[in-house]
Design a protein around this motif. Structure first.
Motif, short mmCIF file in Angstrom:
data_model
loop_
_atom_site.label_atom_id
_atom_site.label_comp_id
_atom_site.label_asym_id
_atom_site.label_seq_id
_atom_site.Cartn_x
_atom_site.Cartn_y
_atom_site.Cartn_z
N GLN A 243 -13.22 2.48 -6.48
CA GLN A 243 -13.56 2.48 -5.06
C GLN A 243 -12.35 2.18 -4.18
OE1 GLN A 243 -16.48 3.51 -3.96
NE2 GLN A 243 -17.11 3.80 -6.11
N ASP A 244 -11.38 1.41 -4.69
CA ASP A 244 -10.17 1.14 -3.92
C ASP A 244 -9.41 2.44 -3.64
OD1 ASP A 244 -10.79 -1.51 -3.95
OD2 ASP A 244 -9.44 -2.01 -5.61
N TYR A 245 -9.38 3.31 -4.64
CA TYR A 245 -8.71 4.60 -4.47
C TYR A 245 -9.40 5.40 -3.37
CZ TYR A 245 -7.23 9.39 -5.54
OH TYR A 245 -6.75 10.69 -5.45
N GLN A 246 -10.72 5.43 -3.41
CA GLN A 246 -11.47 6.21 -2.44
C GLN A 246 -11.23 5.69 -1.02
OE1 GLN A 246 -15.68 6.26 -3.10
NE2 GLN A 246 -16.01 8.11 -1.89
N GLU A 247 -11.22 4.36 -0.85
CA GLU A 247 -10.98 3.79 0.47
C GLU A 247 -9.55 4.05 0.93
OE1 GLU A 247 -12.33 -0.22 1.20
OE2 GLU A 247 -13.70 -0.09 -0.50
N LEU A 248 -8.59 3.96 0.01
CA LEU A 248 -7.20 4.19 0.37
C LEU A 248 -6.96 5.63 0.79
CD1 LEU A 248 -4.39 2.97 0.65
CD2 LEU A 248 -4.01 3.41 -1.78
N CYS A 249 -7.69 6.55 0.17
CA CYS A 249 -7.54 7.97 0.52
C CYS A 249 -7.98 8.27 1.95
CB CYS A 249 -8.33 8.85 -0.45
SG CYS A 249 -7.51 9.04 -2.07
N LYS A 250 -8.73 7.35 2.54
CA LYS A 250 -9.11 7.53 3.95
C LYS A 250 -7.95 7.19 4.88
CE LYS A 250 -13.95 6.33 3.01
NZ LYS A 250 -15.05 5.36 3.26
N LEU A 251 -6.93 6.52 4.34
CA LEU A 251 -5.80 6.09 5.15
C LEU A 251 -4.52 6.86 4.83
CD1 LEU A 251 -6.37 2.21 4.88
CD2 LEU A 251 -6.86 3.65 6.86
N VAL A 252 -4.36 7.28 3.56
CA VAL A 252 -3.14 7.99 3.15
C VAL A 252 -3.56 9.21 2.33
CG1 VAL A 252 -1.78 5.86 3.14
CG2 VAL A 252 -2.89 6.61 1.04
N THR A 253 -2.59 10.00 1.92
CA THR A 253 -2.89 11.19 1.13
C THR A 253 -3.29 10.80 -0.29
OG1 THR A 253 -0.63 11.46 0.33
CG2 THR A 253 -1.19 12.49 2.46
N GLU A 254 -3.97 11.73 -0.99
CA GLU A 254 -4.35 11.47 -2.37
C GLU A 254 -3.12 11.24 -3.24
OE1 GLU A 254 -7.06 14.18 -4.14
OE2 GLU A 254 -8.46 14.17 -2.46
N GLU A 255 -2.06 12.00 -2.94
CA GLU A 255 -0.82 11.84 -3.72
C GLU A 255 -0.28 10.42 -3.59
OE1 GLU A 255 3.62 13.87 -4.03
OE2 GLU A 255 2.36 14.18 -2.25
N GLU A 256 -0.27 9.91 -2.36
CA GLU A 256 0.23 8.55 -2.13
C GLU A 256 -0.69 7.52 -2.78
OE1 GLU A 256 2.31 8.03 2.06
OE2 GLU A 256 0.49 9.25 2.23
N ALA A 257 -2.00 7.73 -2.64
CA ALA A 257 -2.94 6.78 -3.22
C ALA A 257 -2.80 6.72 -4.74
CB ALA A 257 -4.37 7.18 -2.83
N SER A 258 -2.66 7.89 -5.37
CA SER A 258 -2.51 7.92 -6.83
C SER A 258 -1.22 7.22 -7.25
CB SER A 258 -2.51 9.37 -7.32
OG SER A 258 -3.74 9.99 -7.06
N ALA A 259 -0.13 7.55 -6.56
CA ALA A 259 1.16 6.95 -6.91
C ALA A 259 1.15 5.44 -6.70
CB ALA A 259 2.27 7.60 -6.09
N PHE A 260 0.50 5.00 -5.61
CA PHE A 260 0.46 3.56 -5.34
C PHE A 260 -0.30 2.82 -6.43
CE2 PHE A 260 -1.94 -0.04 -3.60
CZ PHE A 260 -0.88 -0.86 -3.25
N LEU A 261 -1.45 3.33 -6.85
CA LEU A 261 -2.23 2.65 -7.88
C LEU A 261 -1.54 2.69 -9.24
CD1 LEU A 261 -5.82 3.76 -6.84
CD2 LEU A 261 -4.81 1.50 -6.64
N GLN A 262 -0.77 3.75 -9.49
CA GLN A 262 0.06 3.77 -10.70
C GLN A 262 1.14 2.69 -10.62
OE1 GLN A 262 1.29 7.86 -10.54
NE2 GLN A 262 -0.24 8.54 -12.05
N PHE A 263 1.70 2.53 -9.45
CA PHE A 263 2.70 1.48 -9.21
C PHE A 263 2.10 0.09 -9.46
CE2 PHE A 263 3.84 -1.58 -5.84
CZ PHE A 263 5.14 -1.88 -6.19
N ILE A 264 0.88 -0.12 -8.95
CA ILE A 264 0.21 -1.41 -9.13
C ILE A 264 -0.04 -1.68 -10.60
CG2 ILE A 264 -2.01 -2.58 -8.80
CD1 ILE A 264 -0.29 -2.82 -6.39
N ASP A 265 -0.50 -0.65 -11.33
CA ASP A 265 -0.85 -0.85 -12.74
C ASP A 265 0.39 -1.06 -13.60
OD1 ASP A 265 -2.97 -0.79 -14.85
OD2 ASP A 265 -1.75 0.87 -15.56
N ALA A 266 1.51 -0.43 -13.24
CA ALA A 266 2.73 -0.55 -14.05
C ALA A 266 3.31 -1.96 -13.99
CB ALA A 266 3.76 0.46 -13.59
#
Length: 737
Positions: A243-266
Motif C-alpha cells: 500500500q505504501d507503493y500505491q500511495e507514493l505513486c500518487k505523488l511521484v512516478t511509478e519508476e521513482e516509487a519502485s526505485a525508492f522502495l528498492q533503495f529502502i529495502d537494500a
C-alpha cells in the motif's frame, strides 16, 4: 555523611542584570502549623486537584516572613559531585585524566560537529525543509556535495545501484512453478490497481523452514517487485500488495516509487536517493510529509537546489537507527570525544543554557549530559559533559557566552557522559531579606522565631515536596498540565497549552498570542526571539507538518528527549506532592501497615521494586520503622503502590485524570515512565545561619532585640539530590515559597 565540613563562602559571577530582577515576596499568608492543616491535595467538595508545594508541615513552630531571590546573587546553588567536592572549587590539575580521548589530537573545531551549515543561498531554498527538520537530522558538507552532484543527472537508476542480479536470485531460491505463480500474482496486483478493482488479498509461497533462506527470499522479492510487500506467517512467506507503493505513486512516478522502495529495502549505508527535480513547493511538502510518516524512523529527507534552479528531494538513512556504528578509526575516535566542564549560569534555565551552548557549538542539545536541573533565578554551578566537542573547541567560546549570563570553567577531557542523579547533593548559600514576624504573631521575638525554626527543621526535617519551580512558577499554564495532555496523547492540546501566553506584551507573549489566534507557525516563528529555543523548535516542526495530531506529535519529537520528559515528570511530581499531603493528613508521622520502605538487607542484581518492602501489621506494632524511612511512589507503569488508603488514593486520583498504568508509555513520543520512589522526609545537612544588617554586615546570633532593625538572614546548608531549598525554607519560615 560524606560531605561533612561546611563549604567555604561562595562568590557569584559578576551580575549583568538588574539588581532586583526575579524579586519574590513571601510570607504574606498567615502562618499555619501542622496540627491545623487538613489539605488532602483536593479542593474541598470540588474534586479539582490543586498543585501543592510546601503547604503542609511536620514542625509546630511559628516561623517568620522574608523575601528570597531578591537578586540572583542572593541564591547561590553549587553542585556537590560524587567525591563530595563543590564543583566550582575543583582545580583542573586535580581532575582525573580521561582514559579515552586526548584533548585535541590535532583536530580542527570544524570536525567536532556533523551538523550541516548551508550557505545563505541554500538556506533560502525550501526553508521549511532545509531548516525545519528534527534536531537529530544532520549531514556533513561532503555528503551534501556528493548528493547534489549525483542529483544533477536526474536519473533515478544512477542514484541506486543494485548489488545482485534479482532474477537470478529468485530463480535460485524458488521453484519454477512458484516463481510463475508469483509473477502472475504481481501482474494481477498491477492490473487491479490500474482498473481500480480490489486485488487478491495475498499469495503464499508455502513453508520455508530455513530462516536465512526466508530472509533471502524476502529481499529478492521486494527488489524485483517493489510494489509487493512480504511477511512471514508460521514459517510461510506471504506476499501482498504494498500500500505504501500505491500511495507514493500518487505523488511521484511509478519508476521513482519502485526505485525508492528498492533503495529502502537494500539498506546500503553509503547510498542516497534523489527524486526528480520539482519546482512545486506545495508538492514537495506533500512528498516530505509522506516519507516522514511512512519511513521517518529509517530515513531522513532534505531539499537541495540543482543546476536548473529547481529543487531535489534527497533521502538518506538515519545513522542512529539504520546501521551499526561506523567502524573506521577516525569516526570511532570522533564519537568517543567527551569534554567535561563546570557550567556557571545566572538567571537562566538549565535547558535554555544547554540549547544556547548547543547552537554556538553546532551540536545537538542531546549531546549534553548533566546530573540535574538547577534553579533559574539564581547563580548556579553544575558539572556537565558535552559529546563530540574537544576542550580546545569549548574554550574558544570565551567571552561570547558571558553576555548570556554563562561561564565555563574546569574544562577537561572525560571518557563518558554524566547520568541524572550522579551527584552527592547541592549546596545552597541563601540570603533572606526584610525579616518580619508573621502578621498574626504579635508578641514574638523575631530572633527567637528564627532560631526556633532553624533548630526544629534541623532536628525534625521537612516534607520532601517538589518545589514550585518544577511546575512553572507564576505561569498561567503549569508544566504539569502539559505533561497530563501528553500522557493522554492529546498532542494538539499540549501544543496549545505550551503556547498559552502570560499577561504581558513582551515579544515572546506577542508571538504566542499570534500563534493561538492565527495558527500561523511561520509568522509566529519570525516574531519569536532567538533565545526561546524550545518554542522555535516546535514552531519549525509545526510549520512543516501542520497543527494536527500527527503534526503536533512530530513537533514534540523535534525537541530533545530531556525536554519532552520534563513535562511528564512535572505531572508525576504534582501527583506525588498531593499524595504526600494526603498521607500526612490521614496517618500523620507514624508508620502504618501498608506503607512502603526500602529493604535494609543487601539484595544483589535485583530490580528497584524488589528493594521495596511493604510494612506489616506486626512491624507497625513493634515500631520497627520511622517516618523518615517511608517512601511514596512517583507514578509510572511499574511501581508498587502502598497497601493502605494512600494506595487507593493514587488509583482514584490517576483515574480522575483519565490515566491507567499503560498511559505512562508513549511510544509516539519515545517516552517511557516506569516510575520511582521518593522519601517523605528529608533533612538539611550542615545547616548554619547568621543575621545581617541590610548593608550585608554579619552581626552574628548574639542575644538582643533585633525586631526593630531592618535585618536579613544568611543561611547555608546542603541537601540530597532532588531536594528543593525553597521547600526546606518553606518549612523553616512556615510560608509557601
Amino acid at each position: 555523611m560524606r560531605f561533612k565540613s561546611p563549604p567555604p563562602s561562595l562568590h557569584p559571577l559578576p551580575s549583568g542584570g538588574p539588581a532586583h530582577e526575579g524579586r519574590r515576596r513571601v510570607g504574606r499568608l498567615p502562618y499555619r502549623v501542622a496540627s491545623r492543616l487538613s489539605n488532602t491535595g483536593m479542593e474541598e467538595g470540588s474534586g479539582i486537584p490543586v498543585a501543592l508545594h510546601s503547604s503542609t508541615y511536620v514542625n509546630d513552630h511559628v516561623g517568620f516572613c522574608g523575601s528570597i531571590k531578591t537578586s540572583p546573587s542572593d541564591f547561590i546553588v553549587t553542585e556537590i559531585n560524587m567525591c563530595g567536592q563543590l564543583v566550582n572549587e575543583i582545580a583542573v590539575d586535580s581532575l582525573p585524566k580521561s582514559g579515552g580521548t586526548s584533548s585535541d589530537q590535532g583536530r580542527s573545531h570544524q570536525g567536532d560537529s556533523k551538523r550541516l551549515r548551508l550557505s545563505p543561498s541554500e538556506q533560502r531554498i525550501d526553508e521549511e525543509h532545509c531548516r525545519g527538520q528534527d534536531e537529530d537530522l544532520y549531514c556533513t558538507s561532503e555528503v551534501l556535495h556528493s548528493t547534489v552532484r549525483e542529483s544533477e543527472e536526474h536519473e533515478i537508476n544512477n542514484v541506486l545501484e543494485c548489488h545482485h542480479d534479482k532474477a537470478v536470485t529468485l530463480d535460485s531460491l524458488l521453484d519454477t512453478n512458484v516463481k510463475e505463480q508469483l509473477s502472475h500474482f504481481a501482474c494481477c496486483v498491477k492490473d487491479t490497481w490500474n482498473s481500480k478493482r480490489e486485488a487478491d488479498t495475498e499469495f503464499s509461497l508455502g513453508p520455508i523452514p530455513d530462516k536465512k533462506v526466508r530472509a533471502s527470499v524476502h529481499g529478492a522479492i521486494r527488489q524485483e517487485y517493489p510494489f509487493l510487500a512480504t511477511a512471514t506467517k508460521c514459517g510461510e512467506i506471504v506476499v501482498k500488495a504494498n500500500q505504501d507503493y500505491q500511495e507514493l505513486c500518487k505523488l511521484v512516478t511509478e519508476e521513482e516509487a519502485s526505485a525508492f522502495l528498492q533503495f529502502i529495502d537494500a539498506k546500503l549505508e553509503s547510498s542516497k536517493f534523489a527524486f526528480r527535480p520539482d519546482g512545486n513547493k506545495v508538492h514537495r511538502t506533500s512528498v516530505h510529509h509522506f516519507l516522514s510518516k511512512k519511513f521517518g524512523k529509517l530515513v531522513e529527507t532534505k531539499s537541495f537546489p540543482d543546476s536548473e534552479q529547481k529543487v531535489v528531494i534527497v533521502v538518506r538513512f538515519r545513522e542512529k537507527n539504520g546501521f551499526r556504528k561506523r567502524t573506521n578509526v577516525e569516526s570511532r575516535e570522533k564519537e568517543d570525544i567527551y569534554t567535561g566542564f563546570t557550567l556557571q549560569k545566572e538567571n537562566l534555565e538549565t535547558l535554555e543554557a544547554i540549547s544556547y551552548l548547543a547552537s554556538e557549538l553546532g551540536v545537538l542539545p542531546s549531546d549534553f549530559s548533566y546530573t540535574g536541573i538547577k534553579d533559574k533565578k539564581a547563580f548556579t554551578y553544575q558539572d556537565m559533559v558535552v559529546k563530540k566537542v574537544t576542550p580546545k573547541r569549548l574554550k574558544q567560546l570565551g567571552s561570547t557566552i558571558g553576555k548570556k549570563g554563562l561561564g565555563l570553567s574546569n574544562v577537561h577531557s572525560v571518557s563518558q557522559p554524566l547520568r541524572l542523579g550522579q551527584l552527592q547533593g547541592n549546596h545552597f548559600a541563601i540570603i533572606v531579606r526584610d525579616l518580619k514576624l508573621h502578621s498574626k504573631d504579635c508578641c514574638g521575638s523575631l530572633k527567637e522565631r528564627v532560631c526556633e525554626s532553624m533548630e526544629n527543621v534541623k532536628k525534625n526535617g521537612f516534607i520532601n515536596y517538589y518545589g514550585s519551580q518544577r511546575f512553572g512558577q507564576g505561569q498561567t499554564i503549569h508544566t504539569d498540565q502539559i505533561g497530563l495532555a501528553l500522557l493522554n496523547k492529546e498532542m494538539v492540546k499540549a501544543v496549545k497549552l505550551f503556547f498559552t501566553p502570560e499577561d504581558s506584551d513582551d515579544p515572546v507573549n506577542k508571538a504566542k498570542k499570534y500563534f493561538l489566534q492565527t495558527e500561523d507557525a511561520k509568522g509566529s516563528l519570525a516574531m519569536l526571539p532567538d533565545f526561546k529555543v524550545r518554542e522555535r523548535m516546535l514552531l519549525r516542526a509545526l510549520n512543516r507538518y501542520g497543527l494536527n495530531h500527527e503534526g503536533c506529535t512530530r513537533g514534540w519529537l523535534s525537541i530533545p528527549h530531556s525536554m519532552r520528559i520534563f513535562y511528564v515528570h512535572a505531572y508525576c511530581s504534582k501527583i506525588w506532592n498531593e499524595a504526600v499531603s494526603y498521607r500526612i493528613k490521614v496517618y500523620g508521622t507514624r508508620v502504618v501497615t501498608g506503607d512502603l520502605v526500602f529493604s535494609t538487607g543487601y539484595i544483589e542484581n535485583c530490580s528497584l521494586n524488589d528493594k521495596v518492602h511493604v510494612v506489616t501489621s506486626a512491624e507497625e506494632m513493634a515500631n520497627k520503622y520511622t517516618i523518615n524511612q517511608v517512601i511514596l511512589p512517583m507514578a509510572g507503569y511499574s511501581v508498587q503502590y502502598p497497601a493502605n488508603k494512600v494506595g487507593e488514593w493514587y488509583h482514584k486520583r490517576l483515574a480522575g485524570d483519565g490515566l491507567q498504568m499503560g498511559h505512562f508509555r508513549i511510544p509516539a513520543l519515545q517516552l517511557n515512565v516506569p516510575g520511582s520512589y521518593r522519601h517523605i522526609l528529608k533533612y538539611p545537612h550542615d545547616l548554619s545561619y547568621s543575621f545581617l544588617e541590610n548593608s550585608g554586615k554579619d552581626i552574628g546570633t548574639a542575644s538582643g532585640s533585633v525586631q526593630d532593625s531592618p535585618l536579613s538572614l544568611s543561611v547555608s546548608f546542603w541537601l540530597d539530590p532532588s531536594c528543593y531549598a525553597t521547600v526546606c525554607l518553606g518549612e523553616i519560615m512556615k510560608c509557601a515559597l
